[in-house]
Design a protein around this motif. Structure first.
Motif, PDB file in Angstrom:
ATOM      1  N   ASP A  66       0.805  -1.220   0.000  1.00 45.44           N
ATOM      2  CA  ASP A  66       0.000   0.000   0.000  1.00 45.44           C
ATOM      3  C   ASP A  66       0.838   1.270   0.000  1.00 45.44           C
ATOM      4  OD1 ASP A  66       1.085  -0.129   2.500  1.00 45.44           O
ATOM      5  OD2 ASP A  66      -0.798   0.180   3.595  1.00 45.44           O
ATOM      6  N   GLN A  87      -2.111   3.360  -0.614  1.00 47.07           N
ATOM      7  CA  GLN A  87      -2.706   4.190   0.437  1.00 47.07           C
ATOM      8  C   GLN A  87      -1.784   5.341   0.846  1.00 47.07           C
ATOM      9  OE1 GLN A  87      -4.154   1.989   3.806  1.00 47.07           O
ATOM     10  NE2 GLN A  87      -5.081   0.384   2.556  1.00 47.07           N
ATOM     11  N   ASP A 109      -8.104   4.880  -2.792  1.00 45.95           N
ATOM     12  CA  ASP A 109      -7.788   4.380  -1.456  1.00 45.95           C
ATOM     13  C   ASP A 109      -6.722   5.207  -0.740  1.00 45.95           C
ATOM     14  OD1 ASP A 109      -9.597   2.342  -1.341  1.00 45.95           O
ATOM     15  OD2 ASP A 109      -8.221   0.795  -2.052  1.00 45.95           O
ATOM     16  N   ARG A 135     -10.991   8.997   0.898  1.00 45.97           N
ATOM     17  CA  ARG A 135     -10.408   8.480   2.136  1.00 45.97           C
ATOM     18  C   ARG A 135      -9.132   9.214   2.523  1.00 45.97           C
ATOM     19  NH1 ARG A 135     -10.987   1.863   1.400  1.00 45.97           N
ATOM     20  NH2 ARG A 135     -13.236   1.841   1.062  1.00 45.97           N
TER      21      ARG A 135
END
Length: 591
Positions: A66, A87, A109, A135
Motif C-alpha cells: 500500500d 494508500q 484508497d 479516504r
C-alpha cells in the motif's frame, strides 16, 4: 518382508499401468492412502513458488503493497502506473508542475499524499483533482507555487499542509466541512484578510492547530475554530484584534502574535479574558506601551519583549496570578517603570527578564518565590543591603553590563540569597571582588570589569563553586594574594584570559579541569606550573609571549587527563609534549 510373486507370472506389458500401481498398493502393508486431489494453488511445472512481483513505478520503491515512495527522483511527470491499492504516496522533492486528474482519480484508497517541494501551480491543479480521494487523511503540498488553495479538499481530511506557497485565497470548502480535520498549516504565504472567507472553517469543529504566520493579515481573523489549541499568527501586519474574535477559543493553550503591529488601541480588556486555557502568549516585537489588561489566570508564560512599554502596573497583572515567566526585555522601562510592588500579584513568578531597559536601580518588592532575575544591560549603579531581601529563593541573578562600582555594592547585598547558584556581574566597574558572596554559588562571572587584585577573603567558603570567570580584567600574578584559591575545592573551570599575567599563577585548585590563560603576557611555563592540578584536561595558552622552548619538558608530567593544549598565536611555534595515554587494565571480573 518378502512379497510373493503374482500367480500370473511375469508382468504383461499390455497390462495398463494404473492397474499395476493399484496392485502394488494392495500388496504393501498398512492402510490405503487417501486419494490425491490436485492442489490448484500449488505451482505446476515451470511456475515459481514466489508471489508475482509487485507493480511499482520505475525508480520508485514500494516497501509495502500500500506504499509508493518516489521521493527525490527529479520526476517531471506524474507516474502513470501506480497501483490502485496505494494508500500512501510520496512524490516530494521532485519537479512536478501539474497533477493529472485521470491518474489521481484512480487512487481512491489514498490516505496520505505527499507533494512537498515540487513546482505545482494552481493552474496545474484541477478543481476536481481530489474529488475521488474520499479516504484521504493527510495532504502535504508545502513548498510549491500555488497562488490559490484548492477549492475542494476531501471531507475525510485530518492534516493539510499548504505552507510556503504563494496562496492569496482559500475557499469555503478548502477547509470547511471537514469534521475530522485537526491541523492546518498555511504559514509563509500571501494571505490577506480578504482572501480568508468568514466561513473558512465552518463545519470543521475539531481543528486544534492553525498556522497563519508570515502572511499579510492586518487583523486577527474572526470565526476561527473554537476547538483551537495552538494558533500561530506571528510575522503578519496585525494591528488589531477585533472585539470577540477570541471569545469562543476556550481551549486555546498557545497564542503567537509576535512580530506584528499591535498597539494598545488594538486590544481591549476582553481580548484575552475568555481564553480560560491559555498558557503561552507571545506579544513580543509589537508596539505596545502598556501590559495588556484582562490576562487569564491560567497564563504561565507572557512574552512582551521588544515593545515600547514604559511602566508596569500591578492592576494589569492581577488576573494573571498563575504567571511563571514574565519577559520584558528591550522595552522603555526607566526609573519609574517598575514601581515597588508592581509584580506583587504574581506570587508564583519564577523568572523575570528585564534585559536591555533603562532601569537605574533594582526593582523592589519582587515576588518572594522568584528564582531567576535577569537584568543585564541596564543602568543599575547601586546595590543596597535590602535590595534583594524579598527574594531569598533566587537561584540565578544576572546584573551584567550595568554600572555597578565596588564602592556602591553593599557588603551585605548578597547576604539574603542563601540559595543562589549563578551570579553574573560581568561588564561592570568593579575593582575588587564583592564581599559576602553566598556559599551556595556554582558559577561566578566577573569578566570585563576593572579588577586589579584578588584576595582570599571574598572567596572564602565558596567550596561549591565550579566555574569562575575573571577574564578581561587587569590582574597580575603579584596581585593574587596567597591562598586565594585555597577554599575553591570544587572549581573545575577558571578563566584568567586577557589579563596581565606574566606566568602561570601558583597553587591553583586541585579539581581544576579547564584553565584559560590566553591573551596574557606569559613568556615561560616552568616544570612545576601544574603540580597542583592533576585533573587538568584543557589548557589555553594562545596569544601570549611564548617561544619554541618556553614550556618546560616536565611541565605536563603527571597530567594524565590532559588532552588539549592550545598555544597558537604566540611569538613562535611552541613545542608541546603531552603525557602518554596509559591504557586501562582489565576490569575486575573480566576475561
Amino acid at each position: 518382508m518378502v512379497i510373493p510373486r503374482p500367480a500370473w507370472g511375469p508382468a504383461d506389458p499390455s497390462l495398463p499401468s494404473q492397474w499395476l500401481s493399484l496392485l502394488l498398493l494392495l500388496l504393501l502393508p498398512g492402510p490405503l492412502p487417501a486419494p490425491v486431489m490436485e492442489d490448484t494453488a500449488f505451482p505446476h511445472l515451470g511456475e515459481s513458488s514466489q508471489p508475482p512481483p509487485r507493480a511499482c513505478p520505475p525508480r520508485c520503491s514500494c516497501p509495502r503493497a500500500d506504499t509508493v515512495d518516489c521521493d527525490g527522483l527529479d520526476l517531471r511527470v506524474f507516474p502513470d502506473n501506480i497501483t490502485r491499492a496505494a494508500q500512501h504516496l510520496s512524490l516530494q522533492n521532485n519537479q512536478l508542475q501539474e497533477l493529472p486528474y485521470n491518474e489521481l482519480s484512480r487512487l481512491s484508497d489514498l490516505r496520505t499524499l505527499n507533494l512537498h517541494n515540487n513546482l505545482i501551480s494552481s493552474e496545474g491543479l484541477p478543481d476536481e483533482a481530489f474529488e475521488s480521494l474520499t479516504r484521504l487523511q493527510h495532504i502535504y503540498v508545502a513548498h510549491n507555487k500555488l497562488s490559490v488553495a484548492p477549492q475542494f479538499l476531501p471531507r475525510s481530511l485530518r492534516v493539510a499542509d499548504l505552507a510556503a506557497n504563494q496562496v492569496m485565497e482559500i475557499f469555503p470548502l478548502t477547509f470547511g466541512e471537514k469534521p475530522a480535520l485537526r491541523s492546518v498549516y498555511l504559514h509563509n504565504n500571501q494571505l490577506s484578510n480578504a482572501g480568508l472567507p468568514p466561513d473558512a472553517f465552518h463545519g470543521s469543529e475539531a481543528v486544534t492547530t492553525l498556522s497563519l504566520s508570515s502572511n499579510r493579515l492586518s487583523y486577527l481573523p474572526p470565526s476561527l475554530p473554537p476547538s483551537l489549541e495552538q494558533l500561530h499568527l506571528q510575522n503578519n501586519f496585525i494591528s488589531k484584534v477585533p472585539r470577540g474574535a477570541l471569545s469562543r477559543q476556550t481551549q486555546l493553550r498557545e497564542l503567537y502574535l509576535q512580530h506584528n503591529q499591535l498597539t494598545d488601541s488594538g486590544l481591549d480588556a476582553t481580548t484575552f479574558s475568555k481564553l480560560h486555557s491559555l498558557e503561552y502568549l507571545d506579544l513580543s516585537h509589537n508596539k505596545l506601551a502598556t501590559v495588556p489588561a484582562g490576562l487569564p489566570a491560567t497564563l504561565a508564560i507572557l512574552h512582551l519583549g521588544r515593545n515600547r512599554i514604559q511602566r508596569v502596573e500591578a492592576a494589569r497583572l492581577r488576573g494573571a496570578r498563575g504567571l511563571r515567566y514574565l519577559l520584558l526585555q528591550h522595552n522603555a522601562l526607566g526609573t519609574s517603570g517598575l514601581p515597588a510592588g508592581a509584580l506583587r500579584p504574581l506570587r508564583g513568578l519564577h523568572t523575570l527578564h528585564l534585559y536591555g531597559n533603562g532601569l537605574d536601580r533594582m526593582p523592589l518588592a519582587l515576588p518572594r518565590r522568584l528564582r531567576a532575575l535577569v537584568l543585564p544591560h541596564n543602568l543599575v549603579a547601586t546595590l543596597g543591603a535590602r535590595d534583594l531581601a524579598t527574594t531569598p529563593g533566587l537561584a540565578e541573578l544576572n546584573l551584567a553590563y550595568n554600572r555597578l562600582a565596588s564602592a556602591r555594592v553593599h557588603h551585605r547585598a548578597f547576604h539574603p540569597l542563601r540559595a543562589l547558584r549563578s551570579l553574573d556581574l560581568a561588564g561592570n566597574q568593579l575593582t575588587r571582588l564583592p564581599e559576602g558572596l553566598p556559599t551556595s554559588l556554582r558559577t561566578l562571572r566577573l569578566q570585563h570589569n576593572q579588577l586589579r587584585a584578588l584576595e582570599p577573603e571574598p572567596l572564602a567558603g565558596l567550596n561549591q563553586l565550579q566555574e569562575l570567570s575573571l577574564a578581561h580584567n587587569r590582574l597580575r600574578v603579584g596581585d593574587i594574594g596567597p591562598g586565594t584559591w585555597h577554599e575553591l575545592q570544587a572549581l573545575q573551570v577558571l578563566d584568567l584570559s586577557h589579563n596581565e599575567l606574566s606566568f602561570v599563577p601558583p597553587d591553583l585548585p586541585e579539581a581544576l579541569e579547564e584553565l584559560h590563560l590566553q591573551g596574557n603576557r606569559i613568556g615561560h611555563v616552568g616544570p612545576e606550573a601544574f603540580l597542583s592540578t592533576p585533573r587538568l584536561r584543557a589548557l589555553f595558552l594562545r596569544d601570549n609571549k611564548l617561544h619554541m622552548t618556553s614550556i618546560a619538558a616536565e611541565a605536563f608530567l603527571g597530567l594524565m587527563h590532559l588532552r588539549v593544549v592550545d598555544t597558537a598565536g604566540n611569538l613562535e611555534h611552541v613545542l608541546v609534549r603531552l603525557p602518554p595515554i596509559v591504557p586501562r587494565g582489565p576490569q575486575a571480573g573480566g576475561p
